[in-house]
Design an enzyme around this catalytic site. Structure first.
Site, mmCIF file in Angstrom:
data_model
loop_
_atom_site.group_PDB
_atom_site.id
_atom_site.type_symbol
_atom_site.label_atom_id
_atom_site.label_comp_id
_atom_site.label_asym_id
_atom_site.label_seq_id
_atom_site.Cartn_x
_atom_site.Cartn_y
_atom_site.Cartn_z
ATOM 1 N N HIS A 99 0.827 -1.203 0.000
ATOM 2 C CA HIS A 99 0.000 0.000 0.000
ATOM 3 C C HIS A 99 0.863 1.256 0.000
ATOM 4 C CE1 HIS A 99 0.735 -0.734 4.295
ATOM 5 N NE2 HIS A 99 0.557 0.550 4.467
ATOM 6 N N HIS A 115 0.986 5.391 1.466
ATOM 7 C CA HIS A 115 0.460 6.488 2.281
ATOM 8 C C HIS A 115 0.856 7.773 1.567
ATOM 9 C CE1 HIS A 115 -0.623 4.285 5.951
ATOM 10 N NE2 HIS A 115 0.371 3.477 5.615
ATOM 11 N N TYR A 165 3.089 10.609 10.843
ATOM 12 C CA TYR A 165 2.495 9.272 10.738
ATOM 13 C C TYR A 165 2.835 8.660 9.377
ATOM 14 C CZ TYR A 165 -1.052 5.702 9.953
ATOM 15 O OH TYR A 165 -1.691 4.540 9.632
ATOM 16 N N GLN A 192 5.341 5.422 9.115
ATOM 17 C CA GLN A 192 4.394 4.317 9.179
ATOM 18 C C GLN A 192 5.068 2.970 8.938
ATOM 19 O OE1 GLN A 192 1.447 4.296 10.332
ATOM 20 N NE2 GLN A 192 1.089 2.154 9.959
#
Length: 112
Positions: A20, A22, A85, A89
């Site tokens: 994924h 971010h 964040y 992450q």
């Protein structure tokens, strides 16, 4: 990301992981998030398939590079916290995976 600039957006933070991505982006109010997501997913998929033709032979999500869904949230006063964040992450996920690998009760106490 050239596509973001063309749409009047600014990528603030980006973190690409194995399964994924971010992405923290400043988006002008005239642009819908679904439009931005469609452009980003479409253009990056085309570029990746062009650069790595062997990927076209893999059965990703019905021969699409990206999955259909995405998660979006708005950022207000806590933009610095969200940026941190996104930036860290991957380290946090690695830490959480390591914690799951430890036996119940924490690290071994042998030798004490």
């Amino acid at each position: 990301m050239v596509f973001c600039q063309q749409l009047g957006c600014e990528v603030v933070e980006l973190n690409v992981q194995v399964d994924h991505v971010h992405l923290l982006v400043k988006v002008p109010p005239k642009l819908s998030i679904s439009q931005l997501t469609g452009v980003l997913k479409g253009h990056t998929a085309i570029r990746l398939f062009t650069a790595f033709p062997v990927m076209r032979k893999k059965p990703y999500w019905g021969n699409h590079f990206w999955a259909k869904g995405y998660c979006v949230d708005t950022v207000g006063l806590n933009s610095e916290m969200i940026q941190k964040y996104v930036r860290f992450q991957e380290k946090e996920e690695q830490h959480q995976e390591q914690l799951q690998l430890e036996p119940l009760g924490g690290p071994s106490r042998k030798g004490r």
